[in-house]
Write a protein that holds these residues in place. Sequence first.
Motif, short mmCIF file in Angstrom:
data_model
loop_
_atom_site.label_atom_id
_atom_site.label_comp_id
_atom_site.label_asym_id
_atom_site.label_seq_id
_atom_site.Cartn_x
_atom_site.Cartn_y
_atom_site.Cartn_z
N ILE A 30 0.73 1.74 8.68
CA ILE A 30 1.09 2.99 9.34
C ILE A 30 1.70 2.71 10.71
O ILE A 30 2.64 3.39 11.14
N ARG A 31 1.19 1.67 11.40
CA ARG A 31 1.73 1.33 12.72
C ARG A 31 3.19 0.88 12.64
O ARG A 31 3.97 1.14 13.54
N GLN A 32 3.56 0.19 11.55
CA GLN A 32 4.92 -0.33 11.45
C GLN A 32 5.85 0.61 10.69
O GLN A 32 7.04 0.31 10.52
N ASP A 33 5.35 1.75 10.25
CA ASP A 33 6.12 2.65 9.39
C ASP A 33 5.94 4.06 9.92
O ASP A 33 4.85 4.62 9.86
N SER A 34 7.01 4.67 10.41
CA SER A 34 6.91 5.99 11.03
C SER A 34 6.92 7.13 10.02
O SER A 34 6.87 8.30 10.40
N VAL A 35 6.98 6.83 8.71
CA VAL A 35 7.05 7.87 7.69
C VAL A 35 5.79 8.72 7.74
O VAL A 35 4.67 8.20 7.75
N ARG A 36 5.95 10.03 7.78
CA ARG A 36 4.82 10.97 7.73
C ARG A 36 5.13 11.99 6.65
O ARG A 36 5.67 13.06 6.92
N ASP A 37 4.80 11.64 5.43
CA ASP A 37 5.13 12.46 4.27
C ASP A 37 3.88 12.96 3.58
O ASP A 37 2.78 12.42 3.77
N ILE A 38 4.07 13.98 2.77
CA ILE A 38 3.05 14.44 1.84
C ILE A 38 3.50 14.03 0.45
O ILE A 38 4.66 14.25 0.08
N HIS A 39 2.61 13.43 -0.31
CA HIS A 39 2.94 12.94 -1.64
C HIS A 39 2.34 13.84 -2.72
O HIS A 39 1.24 14.37 -2.56
N VAL A 40 3.08 14.00 -3.80
CA VAL A 40 2.61 14.70 -4.99
C VAL A 40 2.63 13.69 -6.13
O VAL A 40 3.70 13.17 -6.46
N SER A 41 1.47 13.39 -6.70
CA SER A 41 1.36 12.40 -7.77
C SER A 41 1.03 13.08 -9.08
O SER A 41 0.06 13.84 -9.16
N MET A 42 1.85 12.79 -10.13
CA MET A 42 1.68 13.41 -11.45
C MET A 42 1.74 12.35 -12.54
O MET A 42 2.81 11.81 -12.81
N PRO A 43 0.61 12.04 -13.17
CA PRO A 43 0.69 11.12 -14.31
C PRO A 43 1.33 11.79 -15.52
O PRO A 43 1.01 12.92 -15.84
N ARG A 44 2.26 11.10 -16.17
CA ARG A 44 2.88 11.61 -17.39
C ARG A 44 2.25 10.94 -18.61
O ARG A 44 1.97 11.56 -19.60
N ASP A 45 2.07 9.65 -18.52
CA ASP A 45 1.40 8.88 -19.57
C ASP A 45 0.62 7.78 -18.87
O ASP A 45 0.93 6.60 -18.97
N ALA A 46 -0.39 8.20 -18.11
CA ALA A 46 -1.09 7.26 -17.25
C ALA A 46 -2.40 7.86 -16.77
O ALA A 46 -2.63 9.07 -16.87
N LEU A 47 -3.23 7.00 -16.22
CA LEU A 47 -4.43 7.40 -15.48
C LEU A 47 -4.23 6.94 -14.04
O LEU A 47 -3.94 5.77 -13.80
N ILE A 48 -4.39 7.85 -13.10
CA ILE A 48 -4.20 7.52 -11.69
C ILE A 48 -5.50 7.77 -10.95
O ILE A 48 -6.13 8.81 -11.11
N SER A 49 -5.87 6.81 -10.11
CA SER A 49 -7.03 6.96 -9.23
C SER A 49 -6.54 6.87 -7.79
O SER A 49 -5.88 5.90 -7.41
N LEU A 50 -6.83 7.91 -6.99
CA LEU A 50 -6.44 7.95 -5.59
C LEU A 50 -7.69 8.03 -4.72
O LEU A 50 -8.56 8.87 -4.97
N ARG A 51 -7.75 7.19 -3.70
CA ARG A 51 -8.88 7.26 -2.76
C ARG A 51 -8.33 7.39 -1.35
O ARG A 51 -7.58 6.53 -0.89
#
Length: 232
Positions: A71-92
């Motif tokens: 985060i210190r080296q990357d100024s990007v401040r975005d909101i992400h939308v994650s959608m599995p189509r044929d997958a299992l996603i775990s977000l922490r």
Amino acid sequence: MNEVMPAALPVYAPEEFQRIVDSSVCVMDHNLSELDGFHWTRFGGVSFGEIDVFRNEGFGVRRGSRRAHHIRQDSVRDIHVSMPRDALISLRQNGTTVRLEPGTFAFSTTAIPYDFEVAPLGNGDHYSMIHACVASDSLRQRIPYIDACFHKRLELRPGATRIMLSMFEAALANGGALSEARMQSFSGSLIDAIANAILDMQEFALLGNVAISPRQRVRDSAVAFIQRNLAD
């Protein structure tokens, strides 16, 4: 937001994939686990200015993490939308783990650290997902309480959330044929689709109707500022 590649989905080796994600999404660490000694991933998307929409397909398991030093080296401040189509996603993120399967999605933010894993569905070897990155300020103007939507498992139900998904899919399929001016025009439409999806969900219906006191507004602004600058 960073520019991204055209909608075609080339195949990337692990080192190439790390480079292209760092430059088009945000800086993070990736681990592409091998399955029977082989791994591949396809990645591509279209940038509409204030929102980028991506597809990711792969073989094996993909893990990643974004830490304070990223985060210190990357100024990007975005909101992400994650959608599995044929997958299992775990977000922490922020002490909460969200597990997603097809028919669900979740919001997260690049402003604070997180971990994730993308794995094939069931006994299959192949995974696929759709991922959108939205400029934080643009979505906050439409949904001031967007932080309350983070780290929750949300369902794609008939109505506004399904329309949002359809617009993402259409953007991936046809966005590359648009002129730069038309891409900028569609940027607002895609962000509006996300905002309408949130407004249509019962989970957040009360948030838009609750009057916020001046004291609470100051507190919310302070919390948002702290989260955006945790890496400082």
